[in-house]
Design a protein around this motif. Structure first.
Motif, PDB file in Angstrom:
ATOM      1  N   ALA A 107       0.830  -1.204   0.000  1.00  0.00           N
ATOM      2  CA  ALA A 107       0.000   0.000   0.000  1.00  0.00           C
ATOM      3  C   ALA A 107       0.866   1.257   0.000  1.00  0.00           C
ATOM      4  CB  ALA A 107      -0.934  -0.004   1.209  1.00  0.00           C
ATOM      5  N   LEU A 108       2.011   1.213   0.714  1.00  0.00           N
ATOM      6  CA  LEU A 108       2.926   2.360   0.693  1.00  0.00           C
ATOM      7  C   LEU A 108       3.490   2.599  -0.703  1.00  0.00           C
ATOM      8  CD1 LEU A 108       5.184   2.542   3.887  1.00  0.00           C
ATOM      9  CD2 LEU A 108       3.190   3.910   3.277  1.00  0.00           C
ATOM     10  N   ARG A 109       3.547   1.559  -1.534  1.00  0.00           N
ATOM     11  CA  ARG A 109       3.979   1.769  -2.922  1.00  0.00           C
ATOM     12  C   ARG A 109       2.988   2.665  -3.660  1.00  0.00           C
ATOM     13  NH1 ARG A 109       6.856  -3.555  -5.467  1.00  0.00           N
ATOM     14  NH2 ARG A 109       8.141  -4.146  -3.672  1.00  0.00           N
ATOM     15  N   TRP A 110       1.709   2.518  -3.333  1.00  0.00           N
ATOM     16  CA  TRP A 110       0.712   3.409  -3.936  1.00  0.00           C
ATOM     17  C   TRP A 110       0.890   4.831  -3.432  1.00  0.00           C
ATOM     18  CZ3 TRP A 110      -2.471   2.642  -7.965  1.00  0.00           C
ATOM     19  CH2 TRP A 110      -2.538   1.331  -8.442  1.00  0.00           C
ATOM     20  N   ALA A 111       1.251   4.977  -2.168  1.00  0.00           N
ATOM     21  CA  ALA A 111       1.560   6.314  -1.661  1.00  0.00           C
ATOM     22  C   ALA A 111       2.757   6.902  -2.402  1.00  0.00           C
ATOM     23  CB  ALA A 111       1.829   6.264  -0.160  1.00  0.00           C
ATOM     24  N   ALA A 112       3.743   6.059  -2.689  1.00  0.00           N
ATOM     25  CA  ALA A 112       4.902   6.530  -3.445  1.00  0.00           C
ATOM     26  C   ALA A 112       4.480   7.065  -4.806  1.00  0.00           C
ATOM     27  CB  ALA A 112       5.921   5.412  -3.602  1.00  0.00           C
ATOM     28  N   LEU A 113       3.622   6.343  -5.488  1.00  0.00           N
ATOM     29  CA  LEU A 113       3.187   6.747  -6.827  1.00  0.00           C
ATOM     30  C   LEU A 113       2.355   8.017  -6.817  1.00  0.00           C
ATOM     31  CD1 LEU A 113       2.250   3.284  -8.390  1.00  0.00           C
ATOM     32  CD2 LEU A 113       4.254   4.690  -8.913  1.00  0.00           C
ATOM     33  N   LEU A 114       1.625   8.265  -5.713  1.00  0.00           N
ATOM     34  CA  LEU A 114       0.641   9.347  -5.712  1.00  0.00           C
ATOM     35  C   LEU A 114       0.989  10.516  -4.800  1.00  0.00           C
ATOM     36  CD1 LEU A 114      -2.572   7.109  -5.687  1.00  0.00           C
ATOM     37  CD2 LEU A 114      -1.619   8.372  -7.629  1.00  0.00           C
ATOM     38  N   HIS A 115       2.022  10.397  -3.956  1.00  0.00           N
ATOM     39  CA  HIS A 115       2.236  11.439  -2.937  1.00  0.00           C
ATOM     40  C   HIS A 115       2.558  12.803  -3.529  1.00  0.00           C
ATOM     41  CE1 HIS A 115       6.494  10.689  -3.724  1.00  0.00           C
ATOM     42  NE2 HIS A 115       6.804  11.714  -2.944  1.00  0.00           N
ATOM     43  N   ASP A 116       3.173  12.838  -4.705  1.00  0.00           N
ATOM     44  CA  ASP A 116       3.509  14.111  -5.350  1.00  0.00           C
ATOM     45  C   ASP A 116       2.677  14.355  -6.601  1.00  0.00           C
ATOM     46  OD1 ASP A 116       5.366  14.943  -3.513  1.00  0.00           O
ATOM     47  OD2 ASP A 116       7.126  14.339  -4.674  1.00  0.00           O
TER      48      ASP A 116
END
Length: 459
Positions: free
Chosen positions: A273-282
């Protein structure tokens, strides 16, 4: 032999049935699978119900149009999909399948492999090759599936198949978003995710399924960044993957790996799930880019990004929990970095950070380390070390709080009303929150301390 296959063979002994698709492929690769596909003449409902009765599982229809049924084992340990054999002919059935390595079959009871399209040879060549382009025309999602299979199994996509995938990429826009997410999340979760994302971009798939990522190309950042937003995003993804497998290499302890391996939602672990945060955080940076006194800024990209993350995952029909998780991490991904300038951290600062980031304080802190590791512009070495110092302290505080659980209040709200003269309403909630902070800071210890502090605050 997998449990699912054992159950299917025992229950359907004497039935005409073919083991098809990925289960055959995985057997040839020597991989166990808990996902079994069967093709049967006639309506598969009866056989699905029989497997469910024998195993204690649950049977339900997947698609009325194609007559597919699924049996899910106890505790979702495995599943078996049963479909009607096309034209009552296994060769005709295999001709309609997507890739040669999925277009093989064998009798469920055991017997000679049926391989009319050279799937076994393609497996030996480590190749994903389409059976025919018509398969991609009929279901454009197969273009994305080719990438997913390649990254999960360590295969290459043959050039004609890649070219066909590119030709039919736009058709994915008409595919149900739940199906798109089912393939996309497996690409993002794969060890070879960067190779998968590169293939998706090369075939024009990213622009269709995750245009927010494509939009980050060429968005330049300040001198503290060494990459544009797109490439920085991919390096954050790499750093999250590193923290999943070897947190010590990133300066954190092994408890991080244990936390990130915990299930979260949508068949994803916390780390996935943190990988999705990586893709979307910026992802909101293109819309928030500006300049102030000659310096590039992205004011408010954290707040805007949290909403954008919700929108993207909502479009993909993810669970509400995954949306909440990724949005929360995105919203607070800058907070720990700001605290670098507050060192040494006093307990009030830590308390406010924990309250802002709960219930994902540890996850958010871990993510900030990934983000910091991927930011290697001016002064990056000392900045990374300072950030790690803060992150370790915040992680320790989050773990301590999680282990202890919520403390029993020194005094209840109704007691404050009666004994301290605090009026009911908004002020009461504010004072209760302040008492919690004061207690964490060690400034009040007893019930009498709390009442005295409340009287002071209520003046």
């Amino acid at each position: 032999m997998s449990e699912a296959l054992e159950i299917a063979r025992a229950t359907l002994a004497g039935e005409t049935a073919w083991l098809v698709g990925g289960a055959v492929r995985d057997q040839l690769l020597g991989r166990d699978t808990d996902d079994v596909d069967l093709a049967l003449p006639g309506d598969p409902k009866r056989c699905a119900k029989a497997i469910a009765r024998a195993s204690g599982g649950t049977a339900f229809q997947l698609s009325g149009a194609f007559g597919a049924w699924r049996v899910v084992g106890p505790e979702h340990a495995w599943h078996i999909d049963l479909v009607t054999l096309r034209d009552d002919d296994i060769v005709a059935d295999l001709a309609a399948r997507d890739f040669t390595i999925n277009a093989m079959a064998e009798p469920l009871a055991g017997g000679e492999l049926v391989d009319p399209h050279g799937g076994r040879a393609d497996l030996e060549r480590r190749l994903v090759r389409m059976v025919s382009e018509r398969a991609l025309e009929e279901d454009p999602l197969r273009s994305l599936r080719a990438v997913r299979i390649a990254v999960e199994l360590g295969l290459e996509i043959d050039p004609p198949t890649g070219a066909a995938a590119a030709r039919h990429a736009a058709g994915i826009a008409a595919v149900a978003n739940e199906r798109v997410f089912g393939e996309l999340k497996r690409v993002v979760s794969a060890d070879a995710v960067r190779r998968g994302l590169a293939a998706m971009e090369a075939y024009g798939l990213t622009q269709v399924v995750l245009p927010e990522l494509t939009a980050l190309h060429g968005i330049e950042q300040s001198r503290f960044h060494h990459l544009d937003v797109h490439d920085h995003t991919l390096e954050v993804l790499d750093a999250v993957a590193l923290l999943q497998r070897d947190p010590a290499a990133a300066g954190l302890d092994d408890a991080v790996r244990t936390l990130l391996a915990e299930p979260l939602s949508d068949e994803l672990t916390r780390g996935e799930a943190l990988r999705w945060a990586a893709l979307l955080h910026d992802a909101a940076k293109p819309d928030t880019r500006g300049e102030y006194q000659g310096r590039v800024t992205f004011m408010g990209h954290d707040v805007a990004g949290a909403q954008l993350a919700r929108d993207v995952l909502g479009r993909l029909k993810s669970s509400q929990r995954l949306r909440d998780y990724v949005a929360a991490v995105t919203l607070h991904h800058l907070d720990a970095g700001f605290l670098v300038h507050e060192r040494p951290l006093d307990r009030r600062i830590v308390w406010r950070y924990l309250r802002a980031t709960q219930p994902y304080s540890a996850d958010t802190t871990i993510f900030t380390v990934a983000d910091r590791l991927a930011t290697r512009g001016d002064n990056s070495g000392p900045a990374i070390e300072a950030h790690l110092e803060v992150a370790r302290e915040l992680l320790a505080a989050a773990r301590e709080e999680d282990a202890a659980g919520p403390p029993k209040p020194l005094v209840r709200g109704d007691e404050l009303i009666k004994e301290a003269g605090v009026p009911a309403g908004k002020q009461l909630g504010t004072i209760l929150a302040q008492l919690e902070e004061d207690r964490y800071a060690g400034e009040i210890v007893t019930r009498e301390d709390a009442l005295a502090r409340a009287r002071e605050l209520a003046r």
